[in-house]
Design a protein around this motif. Sequence first.
Motif, PDB file in Angstrom:
ATOM      1  N   MET A   1       0.846  -1.190   0.000  1.00 57.08           N
ATOM      2  CA  MET A   1       0.000   0.000   0.000  1.00 57.08           C
ATOM      3  C   MET A   1       0.882   1.239   0.000  1.00 57.08           C
ATOM      4  O   MET A   1       1.951   1.237   0.566  1.00 57.08           O
ATOM      5  N   GLU A   2       0.363   2.255  -0.587  1.00 47.80           N
ATOM      6  CA  GLU A   2       1.100   3.493  -0.661  1.00 47.80           C
ATOM      7  C   GLU A   2       0.594   4.473   0.397  1.00 47.80           C
ATOM      8  O   GLU A   2      -0.612   4.676   0.559  1.00 47.80           O
ATOM      9  N   LYS A   3       1.531   5.063   1.105  1.00 45.71           N
ATOM     10  CA  LYS A   3       1.213   5.990   2.200  1.00 45.71           C
ATOM     11  C   LYS A   3       0.375   7.178   1.708  1.00 45.71           C
ATOM     12  O   LYS A   3      -0.572   7.597   2.372  1.00 45.71           O
ATOM     13  N   LYS A   4       0.713   7.690   0.545  1.00 49.95           N
ATOM     14  CA  LYS A   4       0.011   8.846  -0.012  1.00 49.95           C
ATOM     15  C   LYS A   4      -1.474   8.517  -0.260  1.00 49.95           C
ATOM     16  O   LYS A   4      -2.361   9.330   0.014  1.00 49.95           O
ATOM     17  N   LEU A   5      -1.736   7.316  -0.747  1.00 44.32           N
ATOM     18  CA  LEU A   5      -3.109   6.878  -0.998  1.00 44.32           C
ATOM     19  C   LEU A   5      -3.896   6.802   0.312  1.00 44.32           C
ATOM     20  O   LEU A   5      -5.032   7.265   0.392  1.00 44.32           O
ATOM     21  N   ILE A   6      -3.271   6.229   1.342  1.00 40.22           N
ATOM     22  CA  ILE A   6      -3.939   6.086   2.637  1.00 40.22           C
ATOM     23  C   ILE A   6      -4.284   7.458   3.201  1.00 40.22           C
ATOM     24  O   ILE A   6      -5.398   7.685   3.686  1.00 40.22           O
ATOM     25  N   LYS A   7      -3.345   8.399   3.138  1.00 42.57           N
ATOM     26  CA  LYS A   7      -3.607   9.753   3.652  1.00 42.57           C
ATOM     27  C   LYS A   7      -4.759  10.406   2.898  1.00 42.57           C
ATOM     28  O   LYS A   7      -5.617  11.060   3.496  1.00 42.57           O
ATOM     29  N   SER A  22     -12.415  23.040   8.142  1.00 44.20           N
ATOM     30  CA  SER A  22     -12.488  22.844   9.592  1.00 44.20           C
ATOM     31  C   SER A  22     -12.153  21.411  10.026  1.00 44.20           C
ATOM     32  O   SER A  22     -12.655  20.951  11.034  1.00 44.20           O
ATOM     33  N   MET A  23     -11.315  20.731   9.273  1.00 47.54           N
ATOM     34  CA  MET A  23     -10.970  19.360   9.629  1.00 47.54           C
ATOM     35  C   MET A  23     -10.109  19.341  10.889  1.00 47.54           C
ATOM     36  O   MET A  23      -9.101  20.029  10.958  1.00 47.54           O
ATOM     37  N   PRO A  24     -10.527  18.534  11.868  1.00 42.68           N
ATOM     38  CA  PRO A  24      -9.838  18.532  13.166  1.00 42.68           C
ATOM     39  C   PRO A  24      -8.681  17.534  13.255  1.00 42.68           C
ATOM     40  O   PRO A  24      -8.595  16.751  14.187  1.00 42.68           O
ATOM     41  N   ILE A  25      -7.801  17.549  12.278  1.00 47.67           N
ATOM     42  CA  ILE A  25      -6.682  16.602  12.321  1.00 47.67           C
ATOM     43  C   ILE A  25      -5.388  17.326  11.980  1.00 47.67           C
ATOM     44  O   ILE A  25      -5.307  18.058  10.992  1.00 47.67           O
ATOM     45  N   SER A  26      -4.410  17.137  12.845  1.00 50.03           N
ATOM     46  CA  SER A  26      -3.095  17.740  12.617  1.00 50.03           C
ATOM     47  C   SER A  26      -2.259  16.803  11.752  1.00 50.03           C
ATOM     48  O   SER A  26      -2.621  15.643  11.533  1.00 50.03           O
ATOM     49  N   ASP A  27      -1.137  17.310  11.290  1.00 51.54           N
ATOM     50  CA  ASP A  27      -0.232  16.470  10.493  1.00 51.54           C
ATOM     51  C   ASP A  27       0.260  15.282  11.315  1.00 51.54           C
ATOM     52  O   ASP A  27       0.385  14.175  10.793  1.00 51.54           O
ATOM     53  N   LYS A  28       0.500  15.509  12.602  1.00 52.65           N
ATOM     54  CA  LYS A  28       0.965  14.431  13.481  1.00 52.65           C
ATOM     55  C   LYS A  28      -0.120  13.360  13.625  1.00 52.65           C
ATOM     56  O   LYS A  28       0.165  12.170  13.533  1.00 52.65           O
ATOM     57  N   ASP A  29      -1.368  13.794  13.850  1.00 53.14           N
ATOM     58  CA  ASP A  29      -2.470  12.844  13.968  1.00 53.14           C
ATOM     59  C   ASP A  29      -2.685  12.079  12.668  1.00 53.14           C
ATOM     60  O   ASP A  29      -2.970  10.883  12.685  1.00 53.14           O
ATOM     61  N   LEU A  30      -2.550  12.772  11.553  1.00 55.97           N
ATOM     62  CA  LEU A  30      -2.707  12.131  10.251  1.00 55.97           C
ATOM     63  C   LEU A  30      -1.647  11.047  10.068  1.00 55.97           C
ATOM     64  O   LEU A  30      -1.950   9.939   9.611  1.00 55.97           O
ATOM     65  N   GLU A  31      -0.433  11.338  10.460  1.00 61.29           N
ATOM     66  CA  GLU A  31       0.656  10.357  10.358  1.00 61.29           C
ATOM     67  C   GLU A  31       0.383   9.154  11.265  1.00 61.29           C
ATOM     68  O   GLU A  31       0.550   8.006  10.850  1.00 61.29           O
ATOM     69  N   GLU A  32      -0.047   9.403  12.497  1.00 60.90           N
ATOM     70  CA  GLU A  32      -0.342   8.316  13.432  1.00 60.90           C
ATOM     71  C   GLU A  32      -1.506   7.458  12.934  1.00 60.90           C
ATOM     72  O   GLU A  32      -1.475   6.233  13.060  1.00 60.90           O
ATOM     73  N   LEU A  33      -2.514   8.092  12.380  1.00 59.87           N
ATOM     74  CA  LEU A  33      -3.661   7.360  11.851  1.00 59.87           C
ATOM     75  C   LEU A  33      -3.257   6.513  10.648  1.00 59.87           C
ATOM     76  O   LEU A  33      -3.699   5.370  10.503  1.00 59.87           O
ATOM     77  N   THR A  34      -2.386   7.040   9.824  1.00 62.16           N
ATOM     78  CA  THR A  34      -1.876   6.291   8.670  1.00 62.16           C
ATOM     79  C   THR A  34      -1.124   5.040   9.142  1.00 62.16           C
ATOM     80  O   THR A  34      -1.346   3.942   8.615  1.00 62.16           O
ATOM     81  N   ILE A  35      -0.275   5.215  10.135  1.00 66.85           N
ATOM     82  CA  ILE A  35       0.478   4.083  10.682  1.00 66.85           C
ATOM     83  C   ILE A  35      -0.473   3.048  11.270  1.00 66.85           C
ATOM     84  O   ILE A  35      -0.305   1.838  11.069  1.00 66.85           O
ATOM     85  N   ARG A  36      -1.505   3.516  11.960  1.00 69.70           N
ATOM     86  CA  ARG A  36      -2.493   2.608  12.563  1.00 69.70           C
ATOM     87  C   ARG A  36      -3.199   1.793  11.475  1.00 69.70           C
ATOM     88  O   ARG A  36      -3.442   0.593  11.638  1.00 69.70           O
ATOM     89  N   ILE A  37      -3.538   2.418  10.378  1.00 70.95           N
ATOM     90  CA  ILE A  37      -4.213   1.722   9.281  1.00 70.95           C
ATOM     91  C   ILE A  37      -3.292   0.663   8.674  1.00 70.95           C
ATOM     92  O   ILE A  37      -3.723  -0.456   8.395  1.00 70.95           O
ATOM     93  N   PHE A  38      -2.013   0.993   8.507  1.00 70.16           N
ATOM     94  CA  PHE A  38      -1.053  -0.003   8.019  1.00 70.16           C
ATOM     95  C   PHE A  38      -0.988  -1.194   8.974  1.00 70.16           C
ATOM     96  O   PHE A  38      -0.941  -2.346   8.538  1.00 70.16           O
ATOM     97  N   GLN A  39      -0.999  -0.925  10.282  1.00 70.58           N
ATOM     98  CA  GLN A  39      -0.954  -2.008  11.273  1.00 70.58           C
ATOM     99  C   GLN A  39      -2.202  -2.883  11.174  1.00 70.58           C
ATOM    100  O   GLN A  39      -2.115  -4.112  11.219  1.00 70.58           O
TER     101      GLN A  39
END
Length: 63
Positions: A1-7, A22-39
């Motif tokens: 899977m490609e990280k860019k696609l997941i984001k 008004s999206m309530p997600i920071s770059d850090k949260d987006l990165e953590e959520l991406t990692i969680r989805i990969f897991q």
Amino acid sequence: MEKKLIKKMILNCFKQYYEAESMPISDKDLEELTIRIFQLKEEEPTANLFEVVNDAVYEFLTG
């Protein structure tokens, strides 16, 4: 899977709940959520990616 696609999928999923400005997600949260989805996909390789992303975003918003 490609990280860019997941984001991109995560951000599209957020659009169901919030307007783009008004999206309530920071770059850090987006990165953590991406990692969680990969897991999650590693744990359950046959799971539908769309459903995994939607579930992870819902969990993020309600958790």
